[in-house]
Design an enzyme around this catalytic site. Structure first.
Site, PDB file in Angstrom:
ATOM      1  N   ASP A  21       0.929  -1.141   0.131  1.00  0.00           N
ATOM      2  CA  ASP A  21      -0.023   0.009  -0.013  1.00  0.00           C
ATOM      3  C   ASP A  21       0.961   1.024  -0.046  1.00  0.00           C
ATOM      4  O   ASP A  21       0.414   2.392  -0.121  1.00  0.00           O
ATOM      5  CB  ASP A  21      -1.168  -0.050   1.147  1.00  0.00           C
ATOM      6  N   SER A  22       2.117   1.124  -0.112  1.00  0.00           N
ATOM      7  CA  SER A  22       2.905   2.076  -0.269  1.00  0.00           C
ATOM      8  C   SER A  22       2.880   2.577  -1.818  1.00  0.00           C
ATOM      9  O   SER A  22       3.416   3.713  -1.969  1.00  0.00           O
ATOM     10  CB  SER A  22       4.781   1.826   0.099  1.00  0.00           C
ATOM     11  N   ASP A  58      -0.949  -6.063  -0.415  1.00  0.00           N
ATOM     12  CA  ASP A  58      -1.522  -5.449   0.921  1.00  0.00           C
ATOM     13  C   ASP A  58      -2.778  -5.194   0.957  1.00  0.00           C
ATOM     14  O   ASP A  58      -3.399  -4.519  -0.166  1.00  0.00           O
ATOM     15  CB  ASP A  58      -0.897  -4.010   1.075  1.00  0.00           C
ATOM     16  N   LYS A 106      -1.419  -9.266   2.902  1.00  0.00           N
ATOM     17  CA  LYS A 106      -0.598  -8.747   4.084  1.00  0.00           C
ATOM     18  C   LYS A 106      -1.461  -7.830   4.914  1.00  0.00           C
ATOM     19  O   LYS A 106      -2.241  -7.026   4.235  1.00  0.00           O
ATOM     20  CB  LYS A 106       0.554  -8.334   3.487  1.00  0.00           C
ATOM     21  N   GLU A 131      -1.625  -4.967   8.631  1.00  0.00           N
ATOM     22  CA  GLU A 131      -0.748  -4.640   9.852  1.00  0.00           C
ATOM     23  C   GLU A 131      -1.417  -4.833  10.942  1.00  0.00           C
ATOM     24  O   GLU A 131      -2.628  -4.673  11.061  1.00  0.00           O
ATOM     25  CB  GLU A 131      -0.582  -3.100   9.397  1.00  0.00           C
ATOM     26  N   GLU A 160       9.146  -4.057  10.431  1.00  0.00           N
ATOM     27  CA  GLU A 160       9.634  -2.995   9.968  1.00  0.00           C
ATOM     28  C   GLU A 160      10.094  -1.928  11.138  1.00  0.00           C
ATOM     29  O   GLU A 160       9.309  -1.834  12.171  1.00  0.00           O
ATOM     30  CB  GLU A 160       8.354  -1.950   9.387  1.00  0.00           C
TER      31      GLU A 160
HETATM   32  O1  KIV Z   1       3.481  -1.039   1.598  1.00  0.00           O
HETATM   33  C1  KIV Z   1       4.770  -1.454   1.835  1.00  0.00           C
HETATM   34  O2  KIV Z   1       5.729  -1.045   0.938  1.00  0.00           O
HETATM   35  C2  KIV Z   1       5.199  -2.151   2.925  1.00  0.00           C
HETATM   36  C3  KIV Z   1       6.718  -2.577   3.225  1.00  0.00           C
HETATM   37  C4  KIV Z   1       7.227  -1.118   3.590  1.00  0.00           C
HETATM   38  C5  KIV Z   1       6.895  -3.616   3.837  1.00  0.00           C
HETATM   39  O3  KIV Z   1       4.339  -2.609   3.670  1.00  0.00           O
END
Ligand code: KIV
Length: 262
Positions: free
Chosen positions: A42-43, A81, A111, A113, A180
């Site tokens: 989600d980055s 994510d 994934k 959090e 992280e």
């Molecule tokens: O969204 C992302 O890029 C991440 C990584 C920084 C692990 O969750």
């Protein structure tokens, strides 16, 4: 790549290389270069959309991006994510969104959090057949609760909670956990304490593998250089030079030349 193979890699002490990707063209290079796992992170909210945080990106936007990465993946496992708001509200909504994200994008795993707070959601997803990767430590979807992107779990109480959370995620059946921005000694302790592979970012080199944001490690994200980040290339300069050469060639009429015309 499969989740079972990743577990074997941990047992054999073979390191796991993971990178983010958000589009077909770069993902094809990443896959050909030999990474084991993609993260459609989600980055993308920051890297692709230009937002300040990961919070605004939606399930639909994540699915759109992941489709391109999945089409490029010949070898690596694709993890997508789950964005902020797509799994926190209820177990039912979390499972529904996870299944939708896998079905519509073709990704292999999700994934999300958090630790104990989202354990019921994680258990339900795994029961429904969704492979789940956990994410502990600096969890960027909680930036407004944390008040920034600083190092996490440096105090004993937070470190103890993180270790406990990792054990809960492992017992629940997560196939892997991302850690992280936490002290390297704590990441090493977690890696030893759980049976699933642990992938670090800013968590030292004693984890089972590493993940970085592709655009950051390629040196495309000007001004972003936290201590844990290594620039494996300086694409900022390469790209800007190529584009300014193009602009010059257009303006002085040297492009296109005779050989570039029909
Ligand atoms: O969204 C992302 O890029 C991440 C990584 C920084 C692990 O969750």
């Amino acid at each position: 790549m499969t989740t079972a193979k990743l577990r074997q890699m941990k047992q054999a002490g073979e390191k796991i290389a993971m990178l983010t990707s958000y589009d077909f063209t770069l993902a094809r290079l990443v896959d050909e270069a030999g990474v084991d796992m993609f993260l459609v992170g989600d980055s993308a909210s920051n890297i692709v959309c230009g937002n300040d945080t990961t919070l605004p990106i939606t399930v639909d936007e994540m699915i759109f991006l992941a489709k391109g990465v999945v089409r490029a993946a010949q070898h690596a496992l694709v993890v997508i994510d789950m964005p902020f708001g797509s799994y926190q509200v209820s177990e039912e909504e979390a499972v529904r969104n996870a299944i939708r994200m896998l079905k519509e994008s073709g990704s292999d795993a999700v994934k999300l959090e958090g630790g104990e707070e989202i354990l019921p959601q994680i258990r339900h997803m795994i029961q429904a057949g969704v492979p789940v990767c956990g994410h502990l430590g600096l969890t960027p979807q909680s930036v407004n609760q944390f008040g920034g992107y600083g190092l996490r779990a440096k105090e004993e109480a937070e470190a103890a909670k993180l270790l406990h959370d990792a054990q809960l995620l492992d017992e629940a059946g997560c196939f892997c956990i991302v850690l992280e921005k936490i002290p390297a000694s704590l990441a090493a302790q977690v890696t030893k304490a759980v049976s699933c592979p642990v992938i670090g970012i800013g968590a030292g080199n004693q984890t089972d593998g590493q993940v970085l944001v592709l655009h950051d490690m390629l040196g495309m994200n000007e001004g972003f250089k936290p201590k844990f980040l290594r620039h494996f290339a300086q694409l900022n300069e390469t790209i800007k030079t190529a584009i300014s050469d193009y602009v010059t060639a257009v303006k002085d009429s040297s492009f296109p030349n005779e050989n570039e015309c029909y």
